[in-house]
Every structure is written in structure tokens, then in C-alpha cells.
Design a protein around this motif. Structure first.
Motif, PDB file in Angstrom:
ATOM      1  N   THR A  59       0.820  -1.206   0.000  1.00  0.00           N
ATOM      2  CA  THR A  59       0.000   0.000   0.000  1.00  0.00           C
ATOM      3  C   THR A  59       0.861   1.266   0.000  1.00  0.00           C
ATOM      4  N   SER A 104       6.822   4.049   4.866  1.00  0.00           N
ATOM      5  CA  SER A 104       6.491   2.838   5.623  1.00  0.00           C
ATOM      6  C   SER A 104       5.621   3.164   6.829  1.00  0.00           C
ATOM      7  N   GLN A 105       4.510   2.496   6.939  1.00  0.00           N
ATOM      8  CA  GLN A 105       3.652   2.665   8.108  1.00  0.00           C
ATOM      9  C   GLN A 105       4.376   2.189   9.360  1.00  0.00           C
ATOM     10  N   SER A 106       4.839   0.948   9.316  1.00  0.00           N
ATOM     11  CA  SER A 106       5.421   0.322  10.511  1.00  0.00           C
ATOM     12  C   SER A 106       6.815   0.845  10.821  1.00  0.00           C
ATOM     13  N   THR A 109       9.590  -2.528   7.934  1.00  0.00           N
ATOM     14  CA  THR A 109       9.575  -3.408   6.761  1.00  0.00           C
ATOM     15  C   THR A 109      10.999  -3.640   6.251  1.00  0.00           C
ATOM     16  N   SER A 157      -3.954  -1.845   5.470  1.00  0.00           N
ATOM     17  CA  SER A 157      -3.666  -0.443   5.727  1.00  0.00           C
ATOM     18  C   SER A 157      -4.756   0.462   5.136  1.00  0.00           C
ATOM     19  N   LYS A 242      -6.507  -4.354  -1.742  1.00  0.00           N
ATOM     20  CA  LYS A 242      -7.387  -4.497  -0.576  1.00  0.00           C
ATOM     21  C   LYS A 242      -8.295  -5.706  -0.754  1.00  0.00           C
ATOM     22  N   GLU A 245      -6.308  -9.060  -0.392  1.00  0.00           N
ATOM     23  CA  GLU A 245      -5.864  -9.430   0.954  1.00  0.00           C
ATOM     24  C   GLU A 245      -7.023  -9.690   1.902  1.00  0.00           C
TER      25      GLU A 245
HETATM   26  C1  F6R Z   1      -1.708  -3.607   2.598  1.00  0.00           C
HETATM   27  C2  F6R Z   1      -0.617  -3.573   3.562  1.00  0.00           C
HETATM   28  C3  F6R Z   1       0.789  -3.881   3.097  1.00  0.00           C
HETATM   29  C4  F6R Z   1       1.760  -2.821   3.608  1.00  0.00           C
HETATM   30  C5  F6R Z   1       3.202  -3.179   3.252  1.00  0.00           C
HETATM   31  C6  F6R Z   1       4.187  -2.124   3.700  1.00  0.00           C
HETATM   32  O1  F6R Z   1      -2.920  -3.286   3.178  1.00  0.00           O
HETATM   33  O2  F6R Z   1      -0.832  -3.288   4.701  1.00  0.00           O
HETATM   34  O3  F6R Z   1       0.833  -3.950   1.707  1.00  0.00           O
HETATM   35  O4  F6R Z   1       1.399  -1.589   3.074  1.00  0.00           O
HETATM   36  O5  F6R Z   1       3.536  -4.403   3.832  1.00  0.00           O
HETATM   37  O6  F6R Z   1       4.155  -1.963   5.087  1.00  0.00           O
HETATM   38  P1  F6R Z   1       4.795  -0.710   5.786  1.00  0.00           P
HETATM   39  O7  F6R Z   1       4.041   0.502   5.342  1.00  0.00           O
HETATM   40  O8  F6R Z   1       4.656  -0.953   7.249  1.00  0.00           O
HETATM   41  O9  F6R Z   1       6.230  -0.637   5.341  1.00  0.00           O
END
Ligand code: F6R
Length: 369
Positions: A59, A104-106, A109, A157, A242, A245
Motif C-alpha cells: 500500500t 512505511s507505516q510500521s 519493513t 492499511s 485491498k 488481501e
Molecule cells: C496492505 C498492507 C501492506 C503494507 C506493506 C508495507 O494493506 O498493509 O501492503 O502496506 O507491507 O508496510 P509498511 O508501510 O509498514 O512498510
């Protein structure tokens, strides 16, 4: 902890107006100028940079694809977007005049982390866009612009994506500001609209019942296709991701112009096809092209699910289902157009009896390469 919602995902979808507003907070001044103090990369370096390279996965990668349109249009800097997992294996061309943006959300990654390490080894400056304070990716970057989505618990996400878009727009506008890009009326207007965009996200959320009903009616289908052009193309990719998954359905996103080069062969009677229609104002050529695409697929039996701006009447005759989104500047449309696709996937997953917050085989942060 789910705040009255059945799933974290529903809660997080509903939190999007606030997440977006929080990510904008304090970053746009009353005079429309941006202040991003956290971007500690000196203005001189940003001025000298020759290109932007965005690396991300899933995402976040889709957010990067959308950012490319904004960066190139607003700053006239070349911008590449690459899947982090592919990046370092192709010997990318990087030096101290490359600005790398890692989304990156987390912040954990592994693919994205390895990509940014590689970029820094080549002398590039790395700006992270991240939702998790103090995580590894921002720690290892030269600077970080935090998204303020709050904790995202559902594996899929949603609010993090919208705030990644906001952060990308801010970076694009900031680069324009620092580099002295001509601050025309268009950009002035965009900044104003961006500052208010949370209200429009809220508006979309208020009109989602028909989308839920539509999703429930499609629970028995095997395939859904998504089409878009321009920034609508990454939105189509995100809608398809979306659905894969969450609903475990075959879903694919295409650039609508590519249809005739192959994918149109997939169209058969009653196949659901979601089409994201760009605003008829501004880039009207783009709009007209996609209206023809809708006609083409409908003539071949597709069940068309059309996402179009309020007041766009040209699509009405070709839409089996019409989803309205508020009027926005073309480049900001993904912020409102993605929301119905999130709701659609979530409802389809529920209707198919899937575990919404914890889809099979997936983890919230992927810490292996
Ligand atoms: C889709 C989803 C994953 C993350 C991907 C990157 O809904 O959640 O595709 O977007 O694994 O993760 P981050 O943003 O944490 O690096």
C-alpha cells in the motif's frame, strides 16, 4: 478498544478524517507556506537534488506512485518509484544529488529498510515518511516526516495510506517551495484544498451504505477488475490489493488505456469492473478517455461500478452502480476515491466470512526480506 466497531479496520476507516487533519496540523501556515521543520535535510541539499526516488512496499508503494504525479507536476523534478524489494538488485543510479523517500507505516519493513541502507551507502539522502515513532526506518534515515494516523491495528492499511498521501503531497509542495517553483494560482488553490480535505473524506464516509450493499451482492463473484488513469491508476491498484488481501478474491488493477492491449479479453457478462473517473474539470481529455473505456467494457457485458465526482453527469448512462465522491483537485482525488474501495473490500470480506483484521497468511509488519 474497537470503539464500538466490529473490526479495527472499520474503526480505522472512520478515523481517516482525523488522521488526515492530524497529519496536516501545524504544517501549513496561514499564508499557505509550509513549515516542515522535521525535514532536517538542509534546504541547499533539497535545492541541488536532481531527482527523487521513492521506495516502498504494498500500500505504501501505491502512495509513492501517486506522489510521483504530484512531485513531477508541482516541482518539475524527475521522480522514480520502485518496489523496495526490487530496488537494490538492479544497481540503481544514486548519488548525493538523489533524494530518496522511503514510505512505511510500521517503519520495520525489511525490504524498505534494505533499500534505504543501499541508498545511503551510495551517498543519497533519505527522507522517511513513517507512522511509527522511533522505529528502525526513521532511525536510519537522514530525516523523517511522521504521519499522524495513530496506531493502525488492522493488517490492511487504510488510515496510514491516506496520511502517507498527505505526507507525500506535503513533501512535494515543500520541495516546490524550497526550490522556488513558480507558486502559481494552481498550487495556491491546492494548498488551500489540502488543508480542508479531511472534511471531504468525512463527506465520503457518510455516503457508504450503498457501497456496502453493493459489496454484499458481489460476495459470490470470483473476480473484480479496477481501472483508472493518471492518479486513478494507483488507486485502482490499491482497490485491487485491498480486495485480494481481505476478500481473497482475484482482483487486478489496470491503467484504463492498457485495456485494449490485452486485459479487455477478460471482460465477460456481469464481471464487476470498478472504474475511477478523474474530474471532468482540468484534465478533461483524461476524463473523456475514461468515459469511452467505460462504454467499451459495458458494451462487452461488464457490470460497471463507477466512482465519479459529484455533478459529473456524463458517466450516468454507463454506470450500473454510481458512487459519488466530492469535487477535489485532480491530484488530490485519491484521498477521497480510495475510501469507497476500502469500505467495499471490508464489506466483501465480511460477507464472505473472512477474518477482516487478520487476513490469512499476512502479518502487520513484514520483517523478513
Ligand atoms: C496492505 C498492507 C501492506 C503494507 C506493506 C508495507 O494493506 O498493509 O501492503 O502496506 O507491507 O508496510 P509498511 O508501510 O509498514 O512498510
Amino acid at each position: 478498544e474497537k470503539g464500538g466497531y466490529d473490526y479495527f479496520m472499520l474503526k480505522e476507516i472512520a478515523e481517516q478524517p482525523k488522521a488526515v487533519a492530524d497529519t496536516l496540523l501545524g504544517r501549513i501556515g496561514a499564508d499557505g507556506r509550509l513549515s516542515l521543520d522535521e525535514v532536517r535535510i538542509p534546504d541547499g541539499v533539497l535545492r541541488e537534488a536532481q531527482k527523487v526516488v521513492i521506495v516502498a512496499c504494498g500500500t505504501a508503494f501505491h502512495a509513492g506512485l501517486i506522489a510521483k504525479y504530484a512531485i513531477e507536476h508541482w516541482t518539475r523534478m524527475p521522480c522514480e518509484v520502485e518496489l523496495a524489494s526490487e530496488f537494490r538488485y538492479r544497481d540503481p543510479i544514486l548519488d548525493h544529488r538523489t533524494l530518496v523517500v522511503a514510505i512505511s507505516q510500521s517503519g520495520e519493513t525489511m525490504d524498505t529498510l534494505m533499500a534505504l541502507r543501499h541508498a545511503r551507502e551510495q551517498g543519497a539522502k533519505v527522507l522517511a515518511i513513517c507512522n511509527t515513532n522511533g522505529s528502525t526506518i526513521p532511525r536510519e534515515s537522514d530525516a523523517v516526516l511522521y504521519t499522524h494516523a495513530g496506531p493502525e491495528v488492522a493488517v490492511a492499511s487504510t488510515k496510514a495510506f491516506l496520511t502517507q498521501l498527505v505526507a507525500c503531497y506535503l513533501v512535494a509542495l515543500y520541495l516546490g517551495q524550497v526550490r522556488g517553483t513558480k507558486w502559481g494560482d494552481e498550487i495556491q488553490a491546492v494548498v488551500k484544498e489540502l488543508a480542508e480535505i479531511g472534511t471531504q473524506v468525512e463527506e465520503v464516509l457518510g455516503t457508504m451504505e450503498p457501497v456496502r450493499e453493493l459489496a454484499r451482492g458481489l460476495a459470490g463473484k470470483n473476480t473484480v477488475l479496477f481501472l483508472g488513469r493518471h492518479v486513478g491508476h494507483p488507486v485502482a491498484l490499491e482497490g485491487a490489493l485491498k480486495l485480494k488481501e481481505l476478500a481473497y478474491m482475484h482482483a487486478e488493477g489496470f491503467a484504463a488505456g492498457e485495456l485494449k492491449h490485452g486485459p479487455i479479453a477478460l471482460i465477460e457478462e456481469d464481471l464487476p469492473v470498478v472504474v475511477i473517473v478523474p474530474s471532468p474539470r482540468g484534465r478533461s481529455v483524461l476524463h473523456d478517455k475514461i468515459v469511452s473505456n467505460i462504454q467499451e467494457i459495458r458494451a462487452r457485458g461488464a457490470r460497471t461500478i463507477v466512482i465519479a465526482e459529484e455533478g459529473d453527469e456524463t458517466v450516468v448512462p454507463y454506470a450500473d452502480h454510481l458512487v459519488r465522491i466530492p469535487v477535489t483537485p485532480t491530484l488530490l482525488q485519491p484521498l477521497v476515491a480510495t475510501v469507497p474501495l476500502q469500505v467495499f473490500a471490508c464489506e466483501l470480506a465480511t460477507a464472505r466470512g473472512n477474518e477482516v483484521d487478520q487476513p490469512r497468511n499476512l502479518a502487520k509488519s513484514v520483517t523478513v526480506e
